[in-house]
Design a protein around this motif. Structure first.
Motif, mmCIF file in Angstrom:
data_model
loop_
_atom_site.group_PDB
_atom_site.id
_atom_site.type_symbol
_atom_site.label_atom_id
_atom_site.label_comp_id
_atom_site.label_asym_id
_atom_site.label_seq_id
_atom_site.Cartn_x
_atom_site.Cartn_y
_atom_site.Cartn_z
ATOM 1 N N ILE A 730 -6.030 -4.913 2.809
ATOM 2 C CA ILE A 730 -4.690 -4.780 2.102
ATOM 3 C C ILE A 730 -4.481 -2.693 2.152
ATOM 4 N N CYS A 731 -5.893 -2.682 2.071
ATOM 5 C CA CYS A 731 -5.999 -1.020 1.762
ATOM 6 C C CYS A 731 -6.190 -0.232 2.863
ATOM 7 N N GLU A 732 -6.875 -1.047 4.051
ATOM 8 C CA GLU A 732 -6.820 -0.621 5.581
ATOM 9 C C GLU A 732 -5.241 -0.338 6.019
ATOM 10 N N ASN A 733 -3.827 -1.109 5.596
ATOM 11 C CA ASN A 733 -3.140 -0.519 6.087
ATOM 12 C C ASN A 733 -2.447 0.720 4.998
ATOM 13 N N ALA A 734 -2.974 0.867 4.030
ATOM 14 C CA ALA A 734 -2.408 2.033 3.197
ATOM 15 C C ALA A 734 -2.292 3.426 3.179
ATOM 16 N N THR A 735 -0.438 3.665 3.303
ATOM 17 C CA THR A 735 -0.114 4.607 3.537
ATOM 18 C C THR A 735 0.991 5.759 2.223
ATOM 19 N N GLU A 736 1.159 6.844 2.667
ATOM 20 C CA GLU A 736 1.674 7.501 1.444
ATOM 21 C C GLU A 736 2.961 7.448 0.790
ATOM 22 N N VAL A 737 3.633 5.798 1.063
ATOM 23 C CA VAL A 737 4.958 5.502 1.251
ATOM 24 C C VAL A 737 5.064 4.833 -0.470
ATOM 25 N N ALA A 738 6.105 5.639 -0.916
ATOM 26 C CA ALA A 738 6.584 5.465 -2.733
ATOM 27 C C ALA A 738 6.585 4.149 -2.407
ATOM 28 N N PRO A 739 6.070 4.130 -3.761
ATOM 29 C CA PRO A 739 6.172 2.832 -4.852
ATOM 30 C C PRO A 739 7.365 2.029 -4.669
ATOM 31 N N THR A 740 7.377 0.906 -4.320
ATOM 32 C CA THR A 740 8.614 0.049 -4.631
ATOM 33 C C THR A 740 8.642 -0.072 -6.340
ATOM 34 N N ALA A 741 10.017 -0.116 -7.280
ATOM 35 C CA ALA A 741 10.117 -0.910 -8.759
ATOM 36 C C ALA A 741 9.479 -2.633 -8.665
ATOM 37 N N VAL A 742 9.471 -2.435 -7.542
ATOM 38 C CA VAL A 742 8.653 -3.930 -7.777
ATOM 39 C C VAL A 742 7.133 -4.331 -8.071
ATOM 40 N N GLU A 743 6.618 -3.303 -7.032
ATOM 41 C CA GLU A 743 5.358 -3.012 -6.223
ATOM 42 C C GLU A 743 4.782 -2.564 -7.877
ATOM 43 N N LEU A 744 5.419 -1.541 -8.319
ATOM 44 C CA LEU A 744 5.393 -1.064 -10.153
ATOM 45 C C LEU A 744 5.732 -2.571 -11.030
ATOM 46 N N LYS A 745 6.637 -2.665 -10.746
ATOM 47 C CA LYS A 745 5.684 -3.969 -11.977
ATOM 48 C C LYS A 745 4.825 -5.137 -11.621
ATOM 49 N N ILE A 746 4.466 -5.074 -10.368
ATOM 50 C CA ILE A 746 3.532 -6.200 -10.076
ATOM 51 C C ILE A 746 2.129 -5.814 -10.574
ATOM 52 N N LEU A 747 1.435 -4.161 -10.220
ATOM 53 C CA LEU A 747 0.900 -3.068 -10.748
ATOM 54 C C LEU A 747 0.964 -3.149 -12.640
ATOM 55 N N HIS A 748 1.699 -2.832 -12.713
ATOM 56 C CA HIS A 748 1.298 -2.976 -14.390
ATOM 57 C C HIS A 748 1.351 -3.594 -15.329
ATOM 58 N N LYS A 749 2.187 -4.946 -14.640
ATOM 59 C CA LYS A 749 1.597 -6.275 -15.054
ATOM 60 C C LYS A 749 0.060 -6.366 -14.701
ATOM 61 N N THR A 750 -0.321 -6.093 -13.666
ATOM 62 C CA THR A 750 -2.008 -6.671 -13.698
ATOM 63 C C THR A 750 -3.016 -5.414 -14.483
ATOM 64 N N ILE A 751 -2.175 -4.645 -14.564
ATOM 65 C CA ILE A 751 -2.970 -3.909 -15.495
ATOM 66 C C ILE A 751 -3.255 -4.239 -17.289
ATOM 67 N N LYS A 752 -1.735 -4.686 -17.599
ATOM 68 C CA LYS A 752 -1.909 -5.198 -19.069
ATOM 69 C C LYS A 752 -2.765 -6.189 -19.160
ATOM 70 N N LYS A 753 -2.622 -7.003 -18.576
ATOM 71 C CA LYS A 753 -2.768 -8.388 -18.343
ATOM 72 C C LYS A 753 -4.957 -8.359 -18.337
ATOM 73 N N VAL A 754 -4.971 -7.618 -17.342
ATOM 74 C CA VAL A 754 -6.613 -7.355 -17.350
ATOM 75 C C VAL A 754 -7.303 -7.105 -17.841
ATOM 76 N N THR A 755 -6.339 -5.460 -18.996
ATOM 77 C CA THR A 755 -7.209 -4.433 -19.870
ATOM 78 C C THR A 755 -7.738 -5.396 -21.102
ATOM 79 N N GLU A 756 -6.255 -6.356 -21.205
ATOM 80 C CA GLU A 756 -6.462 -7.349 -22.652
ATOM 81 C C GLU A 756 -7.105 -8.442 -22.217
ATOM 82 N N ASP A 757 -7.936 -9.090 -21.235
ATOM 83 C CA ASP A 757 -8.661 -9.786 -21.088
ATOM 84 C C ASP A 757 -10.664 -9.067 -21.162
ATOM 85 N N ILE A 758 -10.388 -8.025 -20.202
ATOM 86 C CA ILE A 758 -11.505 -6.997 -20.822
ATOM 87 C C ILE A 758 -12.118 -7.562 -22.140
ATOM 88 N N GLU A 759 -10.951 -6.769 -22.663
ATOM 89 C CA GLU A 759 -11.233 -6.595 -24.347
ATOM 90 C C GLU A 759 -11.206 -7.831 -24.832
#
Length: 893
Positions: A730-759
């Motif tokens: 998935i990273c091989e095909n990366a471009t400078e396209v702006a993220p969608t609202a759905v993508e930002l939601k997926i990312l930030h949901k993961t950031i919150k979950k992983v951060t809590e899990d590490i702690e």
């Protein structure tokens, strides 16, 4: 381009070394964080997959804290002295230093392949003279110190000597040096010599720790072990017992670990009492927490090693007592504690007198009483204690409830002729009865209130070669420690590592050796290694004031719970002692401690038809008379046996024949301790070779909760490896396209979950969160570099090699190790729509998603117009539509 983990991992491991990526220095402009692993003993077998579990967890946390802006100290070294290397030397003639060096090289190679972020410039080895100089120094400081009970801290012994001189304590000023040293050593020095009972192994020629003995035999070699009185060096750990208990309240340790330590230290509030011995001026000292039961005492019990046993044994009982002591010496202390149902003992022939009512009490010896606990003597109350009860039943002794005890006095004279019986306790609650008895004990002059601790002084001598030499010389029988200028006292080179013919330690045969011939135990080198990591090349001090005040102590310590009553007690004692003398700035060594669970082996079995060289697959074995045999798990994949590898595994198998099911040989399996004898040891090198270090790291975390034991099962490792390959694609095909609202939601949901899990050290659920995130990004056909860069930073602590490579490809600057850790934004987590369950007359039929701010009238119109509504109303008119915003829709028809 294909994900080539071998090239990527080799490339970045070399780059990290060349760039000193993990080298760390004191940096007062940044907050510090000190992460420590319990360092390993480098055995010849190398690491198996169970060993890195804690190391991977601590490495993830170290990398995470570094990305959060902390200056992270994450060192590693080796607990390199020990009995295994010495025994190997005895068997092969190869010097322990040679085998230890070889084993360390093997460990280092394996750890480098896994990609740990250790600052190897700080490596320490306990067998290095530059390191054990400071172990020797600490010993000399303890020898030259005592514990001042008024100040509640260690102080220089010179202060005590000056006080003794001023007060002429015990005629101090007229005593000779040897007499003075006997008093100082016996009662005051924190490092001292005394005769104590030890686990002596004649075949190994050394004292063994309790955990080195099982069923009366040495764990190593299976040699007989006996209890033997020997003159040993000890550390007065017991002086610190109150502080060791109280200090637990301020530590972020698990409740279970704290409770283990509290029980081991064993704080008890009670009373010391003295029982006169019939026909003697002596009085037997005991400690009890239940003074109210003194009227139910029907016999006394001494430990077989008690110093008065010989004196109390009558001529008629001597042979029986001697025989019992001989049998007791063959049993370890641990066995004596554990075997609660076993009853044995012997009558000494002597009697004690109850100090309150003069009742005559027989004195026995028994191995259920230990000389090192309390006073080595107990008052036995069989009506109120299960072990005393079993003993009384076995020897047909009275079992007397305290309210019915005999108050006959006959010729016994109590203080001022006042005798007391149990009647004055009648009607009191236990707590009140104990309190009243404490008062009577002191009033009658038969004892005093006391807080007692079970913790005993640590035996600090080992009669072997491969350990730290004691910096001690003997002059006219008096032990003198060497000044720091003469340290380190280095271990001399010898060729014969066995004890001498008369049982002396190996150093006794070294010509010209003028020092103590025993060496220090294994825990000596591990008791302060965390301090040395702070300043490992300092030739002037264990740790400089600047380095210690910056790093302070360990913020996170990861290791096994099996060290709860050994290493962790001794380290805390050692630390508190150095703190008392002002050498370090913190009273406790380890703020937070996490105990990783054990990775158990998943064993595999083949089934040989008895009397043949034919093997039948698991599903068919019921048709034959078979023998179950362990097989090497490394020639089994997903429980399917590699037939040719099996034939090559052992000469006995070269002509093996197989009865297959569906063309395969399916093995049986079981979860057992990982052990070479069960052929279930998995070498991490094989996993790294076949799947890569990042797969190993993530898979070990994915197996289950860090602090729980779990089986190693390679059946799921393909899934983790496929995840990393999908991440690569998935990273091989990366471009400078702006993220969608759905993508930002997926990312930030993961950031919150992983951060809590590490702690929370929930690394297994963090790995699951990564997998969910990647699946959702694939569904969105994500190519946004903005999204993927943040994801790569997030995953870097878990899979650093692939993260570094992708980070560069995505245009990230520097190393991903220093990339700023993502912070989730709540605005991306706000739900803009709700998926309503739509019911018809109370039965849910389908779901419809509507914007959360959509008007109720609009929702109602949309539901009525839905093609499915006509189906579920079956032509009936809609009476009303009930809408509860953000909950349900119910159509009534």
């Amino acid at each position: 381009m294909e994900y080539n983990f071998k090239e990527i991992e080799s490339k970045w491991q070399q780059r990290w070394i060349a760039d000193n990526t993990y080298k760390v220095e004191v940096d007062e402009s940044r907050p510090k964080f000190y992460v420590l692993d319990m360092f390993p003993y480098p055995s010849g077998a190398g690491l198996h997959v169970g060993h890195p579990l804690g190391y991977i967890a601590s490495d993830i946390y170290s990398r995470y804290k570094r990305q959060k802006g902390f200056n992270v100290l994450h060192p590693m070294g080796y607990d390199a002295f020990g009995l295994p290397a010495e025994q190997y030397a005895i068997q092969t003639g190869q010097h322990p230093a040679v085998t230890t060096e070889k084993n360390i090289a093997r460990y280092r190679e394996q750890m480098d392949k896994i990609g740990f972020s250790y600052d190897w410039s700080r490596e320490v080895r306990t067998c290095d003279p530059e390191y054990y100089k400071w172990t020797q120094w600490a010993f000399t400081e303890m020898f030259n110190s005592y514990y001042d009970k008024e100040l509640n801290k260690a102080m220089p012994i010179t202060h005590l000597v000056e006080k003794f001189e001023r007060e002429n304590f015990c005629g101090w000023n007229s005593l000779g040096e040897a007499e003075r040293e006997e008093i100082l050593g016996r009662d005051y020095r924190l490092a001292y010599q005394a005769v104590t009972t030890v686990n002596w192994c004649e075949a190994l020629g050394t004292v063994l720790a309790n955990d080195e003995v099982k069923d009366g035999l040495s764990v190593r070699g299976g040699h007989p072990v006996e209890q033997k009185p020997m003159k040993q060096w000890l550390l007065r750990v017991s002086a610190y017992a109150p502080r060791l208990v109280d200090g637990l309240d301020n530590l972020e340790w698990s409740d279970s670990l704290k409770e283990i330590q509290r029980n081991w230290i064993g704080k008890s509030e009670g009373a010391t009492m003295f029982f006169p011995i019939e026909g003697s001026h002596k009085k037997l000292e005991i400690f009890t927490t239940r003074a109210d039961t003194v009227f139910g005492v029907t016999f006394m019990v001494l430990a077989p090693e008690h110093e008065w046993v010989g004196e109390l044994t009558t001529r008629e009982q001597k042979a029986a007592i001697d025989d019992y002591i001989e049998q007791t010496n063959k049993r370890s202390e641990r066995e004596r504690i554990a075997e609660t149902k076993r009853v044995s003992g012997c009558f000494t022939g002597s009697y004690a007198l109850n100090p309150f009512n003069g009742v005559r009490i027989p004195i026995y010896i028994s191995d259920y009483v230990l000389v090192g606990y309390g006073t080595g003597a107990i008052m036995a109350v069989p009506a109120h204690d299960s072990r005393d009860y079993a003993f009384a039943k076995f020897f047909n002794l009275p079992i007397t409830p305290i309210i019915e005890c005999d108050i006959s006095t006959q010729s016994y004279d109590a203080k001022e002729g006042k005798l007391i019986n149990s009647e004055f306790l009648t009607g009191l609650e236990v707590r009140d009865a104990i309190k009243r008895m404490f008062e009577q004990i002191e009033e009658q002059g038969v004892g005093y209130k006391k807080i007692n601790y079970r913790l005993r002084d640590a035996i600090f001598s080992r009669q072997r070669y491969w350990g730290e030499p004691f910096p001690v010389k003997y002059e006219e029988g008096i032990a003198r420690v060497l000044p720091i200028e003469q340290l380190p006292l280095e271990l001399p080179a010898i060729e014969n590592f066995s004890p001498t013919s008369d049982g002396q330690p190996p150093l006794a045969r070294v010509e010209g050796w003028e020092y103590e011939t025993s060496t220090m135990p294994g825990f000596a080198g591990s008791s302060a290694y965390y301090l040395r990591y702070m300043d490992p090349r300092n030739n002037q001090a264990l740790v400089s004031r600047r380095a210690n005040e910056y790093w302070e102590n360990v913020d996170l310590y990861v290791g096994g719970i099996e060290h709860a009553t050994g290493h962790l007690i001794y380290s805390r004692f050692w630390n508190k002692f150095l703190y008392d003398l002002g050498y370090i700035c913190k009273d406790e060594p380890f703020k937070k401690l996490v105990n990783q669970g054990m990775i158990q082996g998943r064993s595999n079995f083949v089934y040989r038809i008895k009397g043949t060289n034919r093997y039948v697959s698991l599903g068919l074995k019921g048709d034959y008379d078979t023998q179950e045999i362990h097989v090497d798990v490394n020639i089994v994949r997903n429980d399917v046996l590699d037939l040719e590898a099996f034939r090559a595994w052992s000469p006995d198998n070269k002509d093996a024949e197989f009865i297959l099911e569906d063309g395969k040989y399916v093995c049986g399996w079981a979860v057992e301790k990982m052990s070479k004898s069960m052929y279930n040891v998995v070498n991490p090198d094989m996993i790294v070779e076949n799947y890569g270090a990042d797969t190993l790291r993530m898979y070990e975390m994915f197996l289950g909760p860090l602090q729980q034991s779990k089986p190693w099962d390679t059946n799921g490792i393909d899934g983790v490896h496929k995840f990393l390959k999908r991440l690569w694609r998935i990273c091989e095909n990366a471009t400078e396209v702006a993220p969608t609202a759905v993508e930002l939601k997926i990312l930030h949901k993961t950031i919150k979950k992983v951060t809590e899990d590490i702690e929370n050290f929930s690394f297994n659920t963090a790995v699951s969160a990564f997998m969910i995130c990647l699946n959702e990004l694939y569904d969105q056909k994500t190519t946004s570099k903005e999204i993927l860069r943040e994801l790569i930073i997030l995953i870097a602590p878990f899979a650093p090699h692939i993260a570094e490579e992708i980070w560069q490809q995505l245009g990230g600057g520097g190393t991903v190790c220093d990339a700023k850790y993502p912070v989730y934004d709540e605005k991306y987590l706000v739900e803009n729509s709700f998926n309503y369950p739509v019911s018809f007359n109370g039965k849910t039929r389908f779901n419809r998603e509507f914007a959360v701010d959509m008007a109720i009238s609009e929702i109602e119109a949309a539901v009525k117009a839905d093609s499915q509504t006509e189906k579920y109303t079956e032509g009936r008119a809609i009476k009303k539509v009930i809408i509860v915003p953000g909950k349900i829709i119910n159509v009534v028809s």
